[in-house]
Each structure stands twice: as C-alpha cells, then as structure tokens.
Design an enzyme around this catalytic site. Structure first.
Site, PDB file in Angstrom:
ATOM      1  CD  GLN A 102      -2.833   1.557   2.072  1.00 23.06           C
ATOM      2  OE1 GLN A 102      -2.160   1.763   3.053  1.00 23.06           O
ATOM      3  NE2 GLN A 102      -4.128   1.165   2.324  1.00 23.06           N
ATOM      4  CE1 TYR A 172      -3.107   9.663   7.056  1.00 23.82           C
ATOM      5  CE2 TYR A 172      -4.366   7.546   6.473  1.00 23.82           C
ATOM      6  CZ  TYR A 172      -3.694   8.161   7.408  1.00 23.82           C
ATOM      7  OH  TYR A 172      -3.514   7.915   8.931  1.00 23.82           O
ATOM      8  NE  ARG A 220      -8.941   0.201   3.424  1.00 27.04           N
ATOM      9  CZ  ARG A 220      -8.404  -0.061   4.617  1.00 27.04           C
ATOM     10  NH1 ARG A 220      -7.326   0.019   5.086  1.00 27.04           N
ATOM     11  NH2 ARG A 220      -9.250  -0.543   5.322  1.00 27.04           N
ATOM     12  CB  CYS A 342     -11.577  -9.220  16.079  1.00 31.91           C
ATOM     13  SG  CYS A 342     -11.796  -7.335  16.445  1.00 31.91           S
ATOM     14  CB  CYS A 364      -4.574  -9.043  19.280  1.00 34.77           C
ATOM     15  SG  CYS A 364      -6.455  -9.584  19.892  1.00 34.77           S
ATOM     16  CB  ALA A 395      -4.074 -14.468  33.885  1.00 35.87           C
ATOM     17  CD  GLN A 422     -13.502  -9.491  38.372  1.00 40.31           C
ATOM     18  OE1 GLN A 422     -13.741  -8.407  38.253  1.00 40.31           O
ATOM     19  NE2 GLN A 422     -12.616  -9.568  39.553  1.00 40.31           N
ATOM     20  CB  ALA A 459      -6.998 -24.995  44.247  1.00 37.25           C
TER      21      ALA A 459
END
Length: 643
Positions: A102, A172, A220, A342, A364, A395, A422, A459
C-alpha cells in the site's frame, strides 16, 4: 454452514487469489525507526501468509518522507528500501501468499514534529488532528508527487510485490484531492469532480504505463468521510467508476476520515458487524472490477453472507486477522470454534502502548502473539511437567492452552462452576457480549491440547500437592473503601449487580466512573433506571479507548445519566452520598441503591502457604497486580511459552 463463497478463488487482474479473505493495510508499526523493513515486520506478515489469507496488503508505506504520518512508518521512497521489501515478499511467497504494497502519503495529516517540515496538501486547510496549516502544493509539485507514487510502485514491483494499493481513504492526500472538504484549488486538480479526481486517475494511469497492464492496482476509498458531509457514498460510487476506467483492478471500500470519525474506521463493539456492506454493495453495482469491503467483519458467517449476497467480492478482515492469523485455515478445516475472536475492544490494536520491551507495535489483547511471532514461540518441551493453574479467568485460561500446546500436562481449578472469571460478568452490559467468545475459544483450544478443567473445586494445598509447578491466577476482589458511614449505608459492589446477585433499585448512584462503573451504569440506565455516576477524575472511563468512550458518553447522555466528574466522596449514609465538588460540599440523596466501583485488589490467599512447600510458584494477572485483561492475557502467554 458452508463457506463455499468465501473460500472460492477470484482474480484481481491476472493475479488469482485462493480465497476471498484479505488482510487489509493496518499500521503494524513494527518497522525499523528509519522505515526499513524489520525482521518483526517479516514475521508478522509471514504468519498471515501461513494462515491462508488470499491477499495481504502491507501497512501504509510512505512514498515521500514529507508525507509520513508517524515515526517509524514503513517507507519505500528510495531504492534503499528495496532489499528489505524483497525479503518480506520472498517470505510471504514461500508460504503461498499474495502480497500488495500500500502506497501512502499523509498530506495535511502529517506532523511537522515527525517530518521536520510543514505538511503539504492540495489546499492550506488545517487538519483537525495536528491543527497545522499545510503548504499548498503548486501545480508542478502535484505532478512531481504523482511521479513519486509511480516511482514507489516501480520499486514495489522490483521488490517482488504482486501488486500495489493506493491509500485514497481516511482523508490522506489522495482523499484530500478527491474531497471538496479539503480541496479548494482552481487549477486542473481542483473545482469540479473530474478535476478533483485527476490526481488518483493520473497516478493509476502512469503506474499502468510504467509497471505494465498486468501489474494489479487497488485503490482504497472511503464510502463516507463523515467530515462535514463532504464525501458520501454516491460520490464514492461515482469515483469508483472513474478509477476503474483509469485502470484500477479492484476497489477497496473503507469508511471514515483519519481522525474525528475513527469510531467508524476502527469500529468498536457498539457498531454492528459488517456495517459498511450496504455501502460496498451500492458501489459494487457501478463497477465491473472486484470490490473489497472493510468494517468490523468479525466472523466467517458475516463474511460469507456479504459475499453470497453480492455486497462485495472480497472481505477485509483487519483486526480479525490480528486476533487470529489462522482464520482462513480454521474456516477451511471446519475449526471455526478455534478462532480467537476480535471483540472490537480496541485495547491493544489501536495505538495502545505495550507492556514490556517486547510488546511494541501492533498486537491484540486476546492474542498477544500478534506482532511477536518471532519472539513468543510455541516450542515443544523436552520434559513435560504437571502444571496446576488456580483460576480460570483470562490469565489462567491463556496460560493453560499455551502450556498444553507445548506438551505440558495442565489442570485448571476454579471454585466457580464455569470458566471466564470476571469476563463472564464484564460481558453483561450492552455492547460487551462478544467477550464471551474469547472464553469459548480458549476452552476449545485447551480441550484440544488436553487441558483438564475442574470447576466447582476450590484449590487447596492438598489439591495441588502432586504438581510440579503451580500458577496462581485467582484474580482480584472489589475494594471496599473506608468512607465515613459506609457500614450503615447498605452499599453493594458493581460486580454483584453485573452478576445478577443483587437487584438494583429505580434510583441508583455509582461511586467510581472507571470502566466498571460506567458499564454498570449503562446497563442499569438501559433497564430504565435513574443513574448518577460520581467520579473523582476529570473524565469518566479514562482507561477506555477514546472512540469507545466517545460513543459511550453519547449513549449515557441519551439515557439521561447524571455524570459528576471532579467529585470526591466524603461520607455515606443510607440512601445518601456526601460529596465535594470544586471545594463545595453537598449531599446527594434519595437513592435506592449505592453501588461501589472503585477498583479491585489482588486475591491470592494460597501464595504464601505454597511458597513454604518449596514448589515453583508463578503468580500472574490480577492475583499479582491489578490491571486489565490485556495485562492478564499477555502475562499468561509469556508464562505459557516459558514454563
């Protein structure tokens, strides 16, 4: 469901693509500081070639240093860049990929502090982003700039690219010439529509002359700029036909200006998936060349419908390709449930800062491997270990599937009856429901690689006694501040409202205007409750991306939510909150429910007892230090590849 349309081949000019999935140009920001291609740039694009995308288009690649949009932007303005781009194209081709370069010039959207020079543009109309007045290009300079685009296209061809794309969207410089909002010229490049289109038309014609008719050129364009209604879909449709007649082989339909309307260009979850497809359909009806559409296309079902309905010929999966570079292969092999989704959170893809020295450039939240493909690797372990993970929040779930994929035997314990931590409650407010897709993806991947999940089990030292290493990912718990009168005020925590454990009254006040407080407030306002949010900072939801915050504030205003910023809570009583604002104390009263949303603190009761056992212990996510989901997942990924 069959995805036969999406997976079918198509030609752009003489170049055949194996499917309709496109990686569009997105700022990866992985180049060297001088704009040269880096190894990380190569690794990033190669991963998407391996993942099976039909076409990859590089991030915006500058054709003139005066037109840089930001430091370290990928460049191609002289021959010194060719060798690096050759390495990139060779690596992509090695995996059967097709790649276009591009070509970009920011025009009035460049910054003098970046380039060291005054921005240039069709007309001296100041940009709303940098607030600088650009220097108007002379007619001779416009022709010279056309030549710079053409010369860059020649370099791209010599570098092995299969085609080029002109960035004529997002305000642009090409869009600046096309749009009456930014083009006030009276020479042959301004005034009526044909003159304003002369700049891109001449670039396309000259590229075809220099590079050959068989070298594809994409352009584009924005279907709408939403900048003073200067450029709408009907003008874009007319422009597309003119660009096709000039020689364009494909029209790539985006939306929005570069700044001020980025909530469309980088649409958050509040914007419906595939929202730009109606515009691309209107434009496609005018041209005979293929049409690409972009606009929050986040799953294969939406993509298939867009193509099957004739709204577009190809779909640009921008942030979707960041979340999962293997999207096409997973669709082809009927592994849709393995796709890391996403969710349009904008927390790590849209200019947000990294977490450490490795984590710069694009990435991401839910796939931290993006942008670090050559750094975070799934190396198979020589000596598999038995790993216990306490906590099935983001996590823990990330650590689990990554470590298991590498060959470890992983068991996850959580006292809750379901995974997600959560996230499950964070998905309850409006426009947050897609978060649950990430939990489903992590669970699918974990089960694929043999993770043993034990829910409803808390645990203990005895539970994990036989494991080699232990990961504590128990998250955090809400803070209960020591406000005067809090014990008599009958307060509830926002998490209990979100979880459905407590029913709020008709008139509520939320103490804390961060992300949790604001989202809780919106959910309650959506339920036709009267809501007041008190925040001590000068703005609510400060940790959110500006576009999400902008749309959220619009909705809160529409609901009539009373937002009190720069307001400090002094004391509580039943139904009342005493606050101080601008040095003046006042009592807010008549509330049925007082809700706390003032943050959380680490919860890790097993850390100290486990340390005494001599076992190797890892504490990650909120259990180590409270942060956000991006922090938690990144820590999980790093631990998963290193344990």
């Amino acid at each position: 469901m069959s995805f036969s349309k999406s997976l079918s081949p198509i030609k752009i000019g003489p170049v055949e693509l194996k499917n309709r999935y496109i990686v569009p140009a997105m700022g990866a920001h992985l180049a060297e500081p001088n704009g040269q291609v880096s190894q990380r740039t190569i690794d990033y694009y190669a991963a998407r070639a391996k993942g099976g995308f039909g076409l990859i288009i590089t991030e915006f690649t500058c054709i003139d240093p005066v037109g840089m949009a930001m430091p370290g932007q990928l460049g191609i303005w002289d021959d010194s860049f060719i060798s690096g781009h050759k390495k990139l194209t060779e690596e992509v081709h090695k995996y059967g990929g097709i790649i276009f370069c591009q070509l970009h010039h920011a025009g009035r959207l460049s910054y003098s502090m970046v380039t060291g020079k005054q921005p240039v543009a069709p007309s001296p109309v100041a940009s709303p982003s940098n607030k600088e007045i650009p220097r108007e290009l002379t007619t001779e300079e416009v022709y010279q700039l056309i030549d710079k685009f053409v010369d860059a296209a020649v370099r791209a061809k010599n570098s092995g690219y299969d085609g080029v794309e002109l960035h004529g969207a997002h305000q642009y410089i090409i869009a600046q010439f096309m749009s009456p909002y930014s083009n006030k010229r009276i020479d042959e490049f301004g005034g009526h529509f044909q003159n304003r289109m002369r700049f891109p038309v001449e670039i396309i014609k000259r590229i075809k002359d220099k590079c050959g008719k068989d070298f594809p050129v994409s352009i584009r364009i924005s279907a709408e700029e939403s900048e003073h209604d200067s450029w709408g879909v009907r003008q874009a449709r007319t422009a597309a036909k003119m660009l096709e007649e000039a020689g364009a082989d494909v029209i790539n339909v985006s939306i929005g200006g570069a700044y001020g309307t980025s909530y469309k260009t980088l649409a958050p979850q509040a914007i419906p998936p595939g929202f730009n497809a109606a515009n691309s359909a209107f434009i496609k009806d005018m041209v005979n060349v293929p049409v690409i559409v972009t606009g929050r296309i986040v799953d294969p079902y939406i993509a298939e419908d867009i193509i099957a309905s004739g709204s577009a010929d190809l779909v640009a999966l921008g942030r979707t390709s960041l979340a999962d570079p293997e999207f096409p292969i997973k669709v082809k092999e009927n592994r849709v449930d393995e796709i890391i989704p996403c969710v349009a959170c904008l927390q790590r893809c849209a200019g947000a800062g990294g977490r450490d020295e490795w984590d710069n450039g694009v990435s991401c939240t839910y796939n931290p491997f993006t942008g670090k493909e050559g750094i975070l690797k799934f190396d198979t372990v020589d000596k598999p270990k038995r790993i216990a993970i306490i906590g099935a929040g983001p996590a823990g779930l990330e650590t689990a599937w990554v470590a298991a994929k590498r060959g470890h035997s992983v068991t996850v314990f959580d006292k809750a009856d379901r995974p997600g931590g959560q996230i499950v409650f964070g998905a309850r407010p409006p426009y947050k429901q897609e978060l649950l897709r990430t939990v489903q993806a992590y669970m699918t991947l974990g089960k694929k690689y043999g993770v043993d999940y034990k829910f409803g089990i808390e645990a203990t030292l005895e539970t994990v006694a036989d494991f080699d290493e232990i990961v504590i990912a128990t998250g955090g718990v809400p803070i209960r501040p020591a406000f005067e009168g809090i014990d008599d005020a009958e307060v509830v925590q926002a998490i209990d409202i979100l979880a459905g454990r407590v029913l709020a009254g008709d008139k509520v006040i939320i103490i804390g205007g961060g992300q949790v407080g604001v989202e809780t407030g919106e959910m309650l306002a959506n339920q036709n409750r009267q809501v007041t949010i008190v925040e001590m900072r000068d703005e609510i939801a400060k940790e959110e991306h500006p576009d999400i915050r902008y749309l959220t504030q619009q909705r809160l205003t529409r609901y009539g939510v009373n937002i009190m910023t720069n307001t400090k809570v002094k004391a509580l009583s039943k139904g009342s909150v005493m606050v101080e604002r601008d040095g003046v104390e006042q009592t807010l009263q008549g509330f049925d429910t007082i809700i706390l949303a003032v943050g959380s603190k680490s919860y890790n009761p097993l850390e100290e007892p486990l340390k005494k056992t001599g076992k190797k212990i890892h504490v990650i996510g909120d259990a180590a230090k409270t942060g956000n989901i991006t922090d938690a997942v990144y820590q999980g990924a790093k631990l998963g590849v290193s344990i």
